[in-house]
Design an enzyme around this catalytic site. Structure first.
Site, PDB file in Angstrom:
ATOM      1  N   SER A 150     -16.377 -11.567  25.174  1.00  0.00           N
ATOM      2  CA  SER A 150     -17.016 -11.194  26.319  1.00  0.00           C
ATOM      3  C   SER A 150     -17.352 -13.127  27.924  1.00  0.00           C
ATOM      4  O   SER A 150     -17.311 -12.797  28.554  1.00  0.00           O
ATOM      5  CB  SER A 150     -19.189 -11.390  26.068  1.00  0.00           C
ATOM      6  OG  SER A 150     -18.857 -12.869  25.041  1.00  0.00           O
ATOM      7  N   ASP A 207     -29.617 -17.547  27.039  1.00  0.00           N
ATOM      8  CA  ASP A 207     -28.848 -16.743  25.261  1.00  0.00           C
ATOM      9  C   ASP A 207     -28.184 -17.585  24.500  1.00  0.00           C
ATOM     10  O   ASP A 207     -27.547 -16.902  23.207  1.00  0.00           O
ATOM     11  CB  ASP A 207     -28.394 -15.529  25.788  1.00  0.00           C
ATOM     12  CG  ASP A 207     -26.478 -15.753  26.475  1.00  0.00           C
ATOM     13  OD1 ASP A 207     -26.115 -16.256  26.416  1.00  0.00           O
ATOM     14  OD2 ASP A 207     -25.843 -15.181  26.942  1.00  0.00           O
ATOM     15  N   HIS A 256     -23.474 -17.121  26.209  1.00  0.00           N
ATOM     16  CA  HIS A 256     -22.205 -16.936  27.053  1.00  0.00           C
ATOM     17  C   HIS A 256     -22.615 -18.044  28.645  1.00  0.00           C
ATOM     18  O   HIS A 256     -24.075 -18.544  28.661  1.00  0.00           O
ATOM     19  CB  HIS A 256     -22.383 -15.986  27.795  1.00  0.00           C
ATOM     20  CG  HIS A 256     -22.396 -14.485  27.283  1.00  0.00           C
ATOM     21  ND1 HIS A 256     -23.941 -13.683  26.650  1.00  0.00           N
ATOM     22  CD2 HIS A 256     -21.607 -13.654  26.743  1.00  0.00           C
ATOM     23  CE1 HIS A 256     -23.168 -12.239  26.097  1.00  0.00           C
ATOM     24  NE2 HIS A 256     -21.705 -12.594  26.293  1.00  0.00           N
TER      25      HIS A 256
END
Length: 253
Positions: free
Chosen positions: A25, A225, A228
């Site tokens: 990601s 989070d 990321h």
């Protein structure tokens, strides 16, 4: 006279330098993606489109590159800003007359075993990379790789990471018929409570293969989070990747 086809890309010049963007990601880009899973649409100056930067779409054609680069590749999650555009803009600024082509292949939440030869992600990346060359005449200059967070959940996966990554590098070089293909690997960033990330980082830093260099994400700002990179951190990472490419590999043909 034949009517012009609005879908034609005849005015687009093919890239001369091709870069594969792969991993999970943070390579696909989550910069600017809110906790409600929507991208805020903010494109920093360093990530703006440029006439000399193209991307290879999911439909296997070259088109002008713009954020989010992985929108039609990593389709199960919202994509935002990644490192690819700031990398490409930095390379174009230093490589006069060159046109950079980006081949996005990253998919969020994927472990290194999902990038093994024979697996769907790996085979798709290889096929897209080969087709990007067929449809441009340019050459693949490097693979930019940012992955490893998904292998930091267990001691077993973290312990096996180096061996799996070295096999990945060997396989992709063999299958692309580029035995010296430069690999620029991003070591995973750290946040509090990451039990096995340090072991994954040690594995990444411990790879000692020709034309493999590491760019360290440690210290880059993470979103709330704790996983990321922020938009600003992605811009910085893109510049770090460009610096590594220009220092170690540019003009080495």
């Amino acid at each position: 006279m034949e009517a012009p086809n609005p879908g034609q890309k005849s005015d687009i010049q093919n890239p001369t330098q091709i870069f594969i963007l792969s991993g999970q990601s943070n390579m696909a880009g989550r910069g600017g993606v809110t906790k409600h899973h929507h991208w805020d649409g903010v494109v920093p100056h360093e990530c703006q489109p440029h006439p000399s930067i193209l991307r290879f779409s999911s439909k296997l054609h070259w088109e002008p590159a713009r954020e989010p680069l992985h929108a039609d590749i990593d389709t199960k999650k919202a994509c935002g800003v990644g490192p690819g555009m700031s990398f490409a803009n930095a390379v174009v600024a230093r490589a006069e007359g060159e046109r950079v082509g980006l081949v996005p292949c990253a998919v969020g939440g994927t472990a290194i075993k999902e990038w093994a030869r024979g697996e769907e992600l790996y085979e798709s990346m290889v096929a897209r990379s080969k087709e990007s060359v067929n449809k441009s005449g340019g050459g693949i200059k490097a693979l930019l790789w940012y992955q490893g967070e998904s292998d930091a959940s267990t001691d077993h996966d973290a312990e096996a990471y180096q061996q799996n990554m070295e096999a990945f590098i060997s396989n992709v070089r063999e299958d692309l018929e580029l035995p010296s293909l430069p690999i620029i690997q991003v070591t995973v960033a750290l946040a509090s409570g990451d039990k096995y990330k340090e072991k994954v980082r040690e594995a990444q830093l411990g790879i000692n293969l020709q034309n493999v260099v590491c760019v360290d994400a440690k210290g880059l700002h993470l979103k709330e989070d704790h996983l990321h990179l922020t938009t600003e951190a992605q811009v910085k990472l893109g510049h770090m990747l460009a610096e590594a490419y220009l220092k170690h590999f540019a003009g080495s043909d």
